[in-house]
Design an enzyme around this catalytic site. Structure first.
Site, PDB file in Angstrom:
ATOM      1  N   LYS A   1       0.861  -1.190   0.000  1.00 14.17           N
ATOM      2  CA  LYS A   1       0.000   0.000   0.000  1.00 14.17           C
ATOM      3  C   LYS A   1       0.896   1.238   0.000  1.00 14.17           C
ATOM      4  CE  LYS A   1      -4.487   1.407   1.925  1.00 14.17           C
ATOM      5  NZ  LYS A   1      -5.195   1.634   0.675  1.00 14.17           N
TER       6      LYS A   1
ATOM      7  N   GLU B   1      -8.036  -4.914 -10.455  1.00 19.55           N
ATOM      8  CA  GLU B   1      -8.803  -4.286  -9.367  1.00 19.55           C
ATOM      9  C   GLU B   1      -9.165  -2.868  -9.773  1.00 19.55           C
ATOM     10  OE1 GLU B   1      -6.480  -3.626  -5.770  1.00 19.55           O
ATOM     11  OE2 GLU B   1      -4.733  -3.037  -6.940  1.00 19.55           O
TER      12      GLU B   1
ATOM     13  N   LEU C   1      -4.029  -5.040  -4.378  1.00 19.81           N
ATOM     14  CA  LEU C   1      -3.948  -4.843  -2.934  1.00 19.81           C
ATOM     15  C   LEU C   1      -4.890  -5.845  -2.270  1.00 19.81           C
ATOM     16  CD1 LEU C   1      -2.739  -2.945  -0.710  1.00 19.81           C
ATOM     17  CD2 LEU C   1      -4.998  -1.890  -0.665  1.00 19.81           C
TER      18      LEU C   1
HETATM   19  N1  PLP Z   1      -7.243  -1.775  -4.067  1.00 15.97           N
HETATM   20  C1  PLP Z   1      -6.686  -0.547  -4.051  1.00 15.97           C
HETATM   21  C2  PLP Z   1      -5.772  -0.163  -5.160  1.00 15.97           C
HETATM   22  C3  PLP Z   1      -6.989   0.351  -3.015  1.00 15.97           C
HETATM   23  O1  PLP Z   1      -6.430   1.577  -3.005  1.00 15.97           O
HETATM   24  C4  PLP Z   1      -7.895  -0.052  -2.003  1.00 15.97           C
HETATM   25  C5  PLP Z   1      -8.255   0.853  -0.902  1.00 15.97           C
HETATM   26  O2  PLP Z   1      -8.057   2.022  -0.932  1.00 15.97           O
HETATM   27  C6  PLP Z   1      -8.458  -1.331  -2.065  1.00 15.97           C
HETATM   28  C7  PLP Z   1      -8.089  -2.176  -3.106  1.00 15.97           C
HETATM   29  C8  PLP Z   1      -9.409  -1.797  -1.008  1.00 15.97           C
HETATM   30  O3  PLP Z   1      -8.737  -2.070   0.180  1.00 15.97           O
HETATM   31  P1  PLP Z   1      -9.439  -1.958   1.602  1.00 15.97           P
HETATM   32  O4  PLP Z   1     -10.671  -2.823   1.537  1.00 15.97           O
HETATM   33  O5  PLP Z   1      -8.428  -2.484   2.552  1.00 15.97           O
HETATM   34  O6  PLP Z   1      -9.781  -0.523   1.804  1.00 15.97           O
END
Ligand code: PLP
Length: 284
Positions: free
Chosen positions: A146, A178, A202
């Site tokens: 992240k 995603e 992610l």
């Molecule tokens: N994928 C990306 C690229 C993201 O930036 C995020 C969240 O900001 C997610 C997936 C979703 O992750 P989470 O459910 O932990 O917020």
């Protein structure tokens, strides 16, 4: 007065200043988390802290505080800011050092900052769904970290925004990865499918909650790559993230998903998700 965390101290948000040679500012050399707060409580706080530690470790940043200590600081921040419904944004950078690409000396302390923002719910879109566009995924190959470097994500989201859409669904060739800030799910013949958590996406905390809810409620689910054709042929599509929860997608590049309204599996997962939030944080 609103408070922020600056290197372990609670400070006045208006006076929280960082150095212009902070490597987060100069290189985007750092990682971050966004944690949802419901009823003044962090939802899945432990999982976010674990991912924060993992992201930091993956880029060789040694967090100046342990997860428990950071959790304590964040709880204090939420309390001081009297935050009931909102988010915590937290990041750590490799610290302040003269601009040289290679890591600075070990004695440079990573810089940890955090602030809160109010965010009411329910979000617009949860009831009727949102529109999306499709775009080639131009990001690097460590999307599991992240990272503060979000240029690929920002350019994708901007493209969506310019077309009046909520999200950009990214794909590498035929394979859907995603969203620009969310994970993507399809439903076909009652089976929920989402990309496996590898280096191309992610590992969303909300995604993991949804996978657990599916398993606990006999909703068939698989983590596996799906293609643009499978996306186009899906009965239902939805996205997930900390801020968007379980968000129905009703349009892909101007074309309706199913009959153009949120489907029954998405609705069920929205209900189960809210129940899980209420279970952890109290009635919404
Ligand atoms: N994928 C990306 C690229 C993201 O930036 C995020 C969240 O900001 C997610 C997936 C979703 O992750 P989470 O459910 O932990 O917020």
């Amino acid at each position: 007065m609103t408070f922020a965390i600056l290197n372990g101290d609670l400070v006045n948000r208006a006076e929280a200043k960082v150095d212009i040679e902070d490597r987060g500012y100069v290189f985007g050399d750092g990682v971050y988390e966004v944690i949802r707060v419901y009823n003044g409580k962090m939802f899945t706080g432990k999982e976010h802290l674990e991912r924060f530690e993992r992201s930091s470790a993956n880029i060789g940043i040694h967090l100046p505080y342990g997860a428990e200590q950071i959790t304590g600081m964040l709880e204090e921040l939420v309390e001081k800011n009297n935050l009931q419904l909102g988010i915590i944004y937290m990041q750590v950078t490799r610290g302040v050092a003269p601009r040289v690409h290679a890591f600075p000396d070990q004695n440079v302390t990573p810089a940890l900052t955090a602030f809160t923002r109010e965010m009411p719910r329910p979000l617009a879109g949860l009831a009727n769904g949102v529109k999306t566009i499709l775009t080639e995924d131009i990001r690097w190959l460590r999307c599991d970290i992240k990272s503060l470097n979000l240029l690929g994500n920002i350019l994708a989201k901007q493209k969506a925004a310019e077309q009046g859409c909520y999200e950009a669904i990214q794909h590498r060739g035929q394979d859907v990865t995603e969203g620009s800030s969310s994970n993507i799910f399809i439903v076909k013949n009652g089976i929920v499918t989402t990309h496996q958590s590898d280096n191309l996406i992610l590992k969303g905390i909300t995604k993991d909650v949804i996978l657990q809810l599916c398993s606990a409620n006999n909703i068939p689910v698989e983590e596996q790559t799906f293609t643009l054709d499978e996306l186009a042929a899906a009965d239902e599509v939805f996205l997930s993230s900390t801020t968007s929860e379980v968000m129905p997608i009703v349009k892909l590049d101007g074309k309706k998903v199913g009959n153009g309204a949120p489907g029954p599996v998405t609705r069920k997962l929205q209900e189960l998700f809210v129940a899980e939030v209420e279970n952890q944080c109290g009635t919404l």
